[in-house]
Each structure stands twice: as structure tokens, then as C-alpha cells.
Design a protein around this motif. Sequence first.
Motif, PDB file in Angstrom:
ATOM      1  N   LYS A  93      38.733 138.867  66.842  1.00 59.40           N
ATOM      2  CA  LYS A  93      37.449 139.305  67.418  1.00 59.40           C
ATOM      3  C   LYS A  93      36.976 140.635  66.850  1.00 59.40           C
ATOM      4  O   LYS A  93      35.768 140.922  66.847  1.00 59.40           O
ATOM      5  CB  LYS A  93      37.569 139.408  68.934  1.00 59.40           C
ATOM      6  N   GLY A  97      31.661 139.884  62.212  1.00 61.78           N
ATOM      7  CA  GLY A  97      30.489 140.744  62.100  1.00 61.78           C
ATOM      8  C   GLY A  97      30.718 141.978  61.251  1.00 61.78           C
ATOM      9  O   GLY A  97      29.762 142.693  60.922  1.00 61.78           O
ATOM     10  N   LYS A 120      30.928 132.471  69.141  1.00 64.26           N
ATOM     11  CA  LYS A 120      30.435 133.377  70.180  1.00 64.26           C
ATOM     12  C   LYS A 120      29.394 134.345  69.631  1.00 64.26           C
ATOM     13  O   LYS A 120      28.523 134.826  70.365  1.00 64.26           O
ATOM     14  CB  LYS A 120      31.600 134.154  70.788  1.00 64.26           C
ATOM     15  N   HIS A 121      29.511 134.662  68.336  1.00 64.28           N
ATOM     16  CA  HIS A 121      28.559 135.582  67.711  1.00 64.28           C
ATOM     17  C   HIS A 121      27.400 134.839  67.052  1.00 64.28           C
ATOM     18  O   HIS A 121      26.502 135.463  66.475  1.00 64.28           O
ATOM     19  CB  HIS A 121      29.266 136.440  66.655  1.00 64.28           C
TER      20      HIS A 121
END
Length: 240
Positions: A93, A97, A120-121
Motif C-alpha cells: 500500500k 501511486g 482501491k486507488h
Amino acid sequence: MTEQEKAVLRENIARVKDRAAEAAIRAGRRPEEITLVAATKMNNAERVRFAVENGIAVCGENRVQELLEKYELSAYGSADLQFIGTLQTNKVKYLIGKVSLIQSVGSLRLAQAIDRAAGKHGIRQPILLEVNIGREQAKSGFMPNEIWKFLDKTSELGNLDIRGLMAIPPAAPSDGNNLYYFHEMSQLFIDISTKKYDNVSMACLSMGMTNDFEDAISCGSTMIRVGTAIFGARSYAGQP
């Protein structure tokens, strides 16, 4: 950094680039086909920043915590940032990004964790599949004969963009000793390229480090990961 340290680092970068270009030309390839990833492990933000300012376009980190610390200090500047070390599922996690490529995906469990985190992103995370080409028990990565089972499951991993393969052959006692493994990786890369899998594009073959990157280039590597030849030998005293 002292002026002497800066001069040495600047010279090292130029020398590695020249060696990689010459290796490509000897192999009948274009130097532009080879991406140099500077392995920045155990180099502080100042050294990394200076390397980027002097020609390093891609940085590769081995440890999540070290990456995060240097990321906060803007160490990587304009350089592309990749993760090249062993990755635990509970730390995935922290990378989503921040890195353009996770090179060291060597299990279905890790791939699934990255797929979930990327989902999730709302992004597709580019990865490479790590192959344990030396079939070493102490190393991570897919065994060459096991990677086909994983590829059959890629349709279940819609948030991944599998760009190619990565390998770290056994430590070679002398020049040329890893040619066998590099040739085997190149053939595996070609074999996978001839087949159609969801979310898979064989665009990158990442193999070759300080002691063997020229041999790797001769066998088709498109990406080399070089640390010592750029930054010098690193002291591991006190490191976990």
C-alpha cells in the motif's frame, strides 16, 4: 558531499552509460534500447539527488522504508522511481501511486495484494514478474516452470499491467558465468511473448547488475539495475 565525491559520482555515471552503450552496439542493438536503473539503496537523499541532476533518469529502491524517507525529501526529483527489492504484502500500500514499476513480483499472493491495492486507488499498476532463474531455495521468485500457472490466472488481476520479466541470477565468480542464465531468461521472455495473456505485454526484460550487465545486454536485457558501479561499494554494517 565533497567536490571530490561529486566528481567521482559524475564520472561513474558517465562510465556506466558508456559501457552499456558499447555493450548494446557490440550486440547489434541500439543504446536507446537499454534503460539504466540506478540502484540507490543505502545512498542518502543528497547523493541520489545529485545523481539525478547528473544524468540518472530512473532510480530503483530495494526497501520500502528507505524509499518513503527519501521520497519525502524529494530525493528523486525528475527521475522515474521504481521498486526493485523484495516486497512484503503488508507494505504494498505504501508504494501504490509512488512508483511507476514494481519489478520484483514473484508470487501469486504478492500479485493479488498489488492488484487489490491498485484497485482501491483506481489505477493499473505496472509490474514485472521475478523469475528465480537459478532455482535457488533461498531466493524469491517464480520457478521457470511455475510461471506458466501464474500467467493462466492473469485475467483475475485486472488492476495489474504485467510488463515483462526480471531476474537476479546466482552470484557469478567470474565474467561470463551468468550467460547461461541470461540466455535462459531471454528464451523464456520470447516464449511468453508468443502467447496471448490478459494484462500481459512482454516489453521489458530486466536483468544485469554491476558485475554482469554487459553480458545481460548481449543476451537481450532491456533494463539493467546498477548500484556499486555508480555509487561505489556500500557498507552493510549495522544493517538489518
